[in-house]
Design an enzyme around this catalytic site. Structure first.
Site, PDB file in Angstrom:
ATOM      1  N   PHE A 198       1.305  24.670 -59.550  1.00 32.37           N
ATOM      2  CA  PHE A 198       1.229  23.787 -60.715  1.00 32.37           C
ATOM      3  C   PHE A 198       1.915  22.439 -60.453  1.00 32.37           C
ATOM      4  CE2 PHE A 198       3.631  23.405 -65.026  1.00 32.37           C
ATOM      5  CZ  PHE A 198       2.839  22.330 -65.428  1.00 32.37           C
ATOM      6  N   ILE A 199       3.194  22.458 -60.188  1.00 33.57           N
ATOM      7  CA  ILE A 199       3.946  21.211 -60.038  1.00 33.57           C
ATOM      8  C   ILE A 199       3.719  20.591 -58.660  1.00 33.57           C
ATOM      9  CG2 ILE A 199       6.273  20.212 -59.994  1.00 33.57           C
ATOM     10  CD1 ILE A 199       7.049  22.421 -62.051  1.00 33.57           C
ATOM     11  N   ASP A 227       2.471  26.573 -48.466  1.00 35.29           N
ATOM     12  CA  ASP A 227       2.259  27.558 -49.528  1.00 35.29           C
ATOM     13  C   ASP A 227       1.771  28.849 -48.885  1.00 35.29           C
ATOM     14  OD1 ASP A 227       1.791  28.785 -52.102  1.00 35.29           O
ATOM     15  OD2 ASP A 227       1.396  26.788 -52.910  1.00 35.29           O
ATOM     16  N   ARG A 281       3.523  29.377 -45.652  1.00 40.11           N
ATOM     17  CA  ARG A 281       4.938  29.494 -46.041  1.00 40.11           C
ATOM     18  C   ARG A 281       5.776  30.179 -44.973  1.00 40.11           C
ATOM     19  NH1 ARG A 281       5.168  32.808 -51.227  1.00 40.11           N
ATOM     20  NH2 ARG A 281       4.962  34.571 -49.790  1.00 40.11           N
ATOM     21  N   ARG A 289       9.093  32.008 -56.463  1.00 33.55           N
ATOM     22  CA  ARG A 289       8.552  33.031 -57.360  1.00 33.55           C
ATOM     23  C   ARG A 289       9.162  32.746 -58.726  1.00 33.55           C
ATOM     24  NH1 ARG A 289       6.447  38.316 -57.380  1.00 33.55           N
ATOM     25  NH2 ARG A 289       5.425  37.649 -55.468  1.00 33.55           N
ATOM     26  N   SER A 346      16.231  25.501 -62.188  1.00 33.19           N
ATOM     27  CA  SER A 346      15.568  25.873 -63.437  1.00 33.19           C
ATOM     28  C   SER A 346      16.552  25.925 -64.604  1.00 33.19           C
ATOM     29  CB  SER A 346      14.927  27.257 -63.279  1.00 33.19           C
ATOM     30  OG  SER A 346      14.448  27.737 -64.511  1.00 33.19           O
ATOM     31  N   TYR A 370      14.969  36.078 -61.992  1.00 27.97           N
ATOM     32  CA  TYR A 370      14.498  34.739 -61.619  1.00 27.97           C
ATOM     33  C   TYR A 370      15.603  33.709 -61.846  1.00 27.97           C
ATOM     34  CZ  TYR A 370      12.440  30.142 -62.252  1.00 27.97           C
ATOM     35  OH  TYR A 370      12.204  28.786 -62.204  1.00 27.97           O
ATOM     36  N   LYS A 373      -1.777  30.328 -63.578  1.00 25.82           N
ATOM     37  CA  LYS A 373      -0.460  30.945 -63.775  1.00 25.82           C
ATOM     38  C   LYS A 373      -0.458  32.184 -64.671  1.00 25.82           C
ATOM     39  CE  LYS A 373       3.265  28.401 -64.204  1.00 25.82           C
ATOM     40  NZ  LYS A 373       4.080  28.848 -63.053  1.00 25.82           N
TER      41      LYS A 373
END
Length: 321
Positions: free
Chosen positions: A10-11, A31, A53, A76, A114, A141, A178
């Site tokens: 996404f980002i 990736d 990756r 993740r 995050s 996470y 996602k």
């Protein structure tokens, strides 16, 4: 060359699009490219090379002299995953290896932390680095992100420039893959399109009415602009919040989604699943003064602007950033 990990995500894919706009074409996209559901995120983008990756560190040993910058966005991010070993491998240990390569080869680094590190926000949402060891994330996470922040701050050997960015609730194009972890706007758009209605979680906290749980929602384009700012800035290393700085309710979010779709809001409420109820955040809001203090002046999209553009320019047509 500029390395972007999580490049098909996404980002990461949005960041590559913006780098291309700025004239950067020697992008090394890192990736797990076996995940074909993310493939469309990279269509039409100018990339020099794709690196798996698992092969990045070997690649870096051979090509480090040509690498100008690393954006470590890949991780993740599933907050419903409780296998700590997965997070230790993909988020904590992998990030440590990237850090150590950046130290060894003198490569500047921006990595994704995050807002999940803040847990229930008992200590507020200030990006004060002295508070980081005291934070209590609510899931593995969040733990993995906070553990890396703590580890990074303790290191005697650091990249000559490094920044960790605490992403708050990010929404915007390229999140089609996602699933459950996509933004509420994405799910609202699809639910409204199918039923003309939207269901939100009921509040189980007497201090908040139904739908008035609040989050700091940030449009992905604003987040990417901050990433580019640091690539050019290359001073004031440290850990920074990255949100809009203004909490808004889920009712606001979904109401604006209805309006962007030219539909009358019709919102109902269902119980928050019991398995996440005690880990549910009722309020998040990034203190953004630290970023502004070092010279970042670009305004962020309002919720109305961001949701309107996302719905009309991307979700309605299935377009990608």
């Amino acid at each position: 060359m500029i390395i972007v990990t999580g490049a098909a995500g996404f980002i990461g894919s949005g960041l590559i699009s913006r780098l291309n706009q700025e004239g950067f074409s020697n992008i090394i996209a890192v990736d797990d490219f076996s995940k074909i559901e993310k493939a469309e995120n990279l269509e039409g983008k100018t990339i020099k090379e794709r690196v798996e990756r698992s092969s990045l560190f070997e690649w870096l040993d051979e090509n480090n002299k040509d690498v100008e910058f690393i954006f470590h966005i890949g991780a993740r991010t599933d907050t419903t995953e409780f296998d700590v070993n997965i997070f230790n491998e993909l988020n904590l240990d992998y990030s440590k290896q990237i850090w150590e390569k950046c130290v060894a080869y003198q490569i500047p680094l921006v990595y994704a932390s995050s807002a999940a590190t803040y847990g229930l926000g008992e200590l507020g949402y200030d990006d004060n680095e002295s508070l980081i060891p005291q934070l209590k994330p609510l899931n593995p996470y969040g733990d993995s992100k906070n553990d890396f922040d703590i580890w990074a701050l303790k290191q005697e050997k650091k990249p000559f420039f490094w920044v960790g960015l605490k992403f708050f609730n990010v929404y915007g194009p390229n999140e089609y893959h996602k699933g459950r972890m996509a933004s509420v706007i994405f799910h609202a758009f699809n639910q409204i399109k199918a039923t003309d209605k939207m269901k939100l979680f009921r509040s189980h906290n007497p201090d908040f009415k139904d739908g008035e749980q609040m989050r700091d929602f940030i449009y992905v384009k604003d987040l990417i602009e901050v990433c580019l700012f640091f690539m050019h800035h290359r001073k004031d290393s440290g850990i920074y919040n990255l949100g809009s700085g203004k909490a808004r309710t889920f009712k606001d979010l979904v109401t604006n989604t209805f309006l962007a779709m030219d539909k009358t809001p019709d919102i109902s409420y269902v119980d928050t699943p019991a398995d996440i109820r005690d880990k549910y955040q009722y309020f998040t809001q990034a203190n953004m003064s630290k970023l502004h203090a070092i010279g970042y002046t670009k305004p962020f999209h309002t919720l109305e602007e961001g949701v309107g553009e996302y719905v009309k320019d991307y979700l309605s047509s299935g377009s990608y950033l």
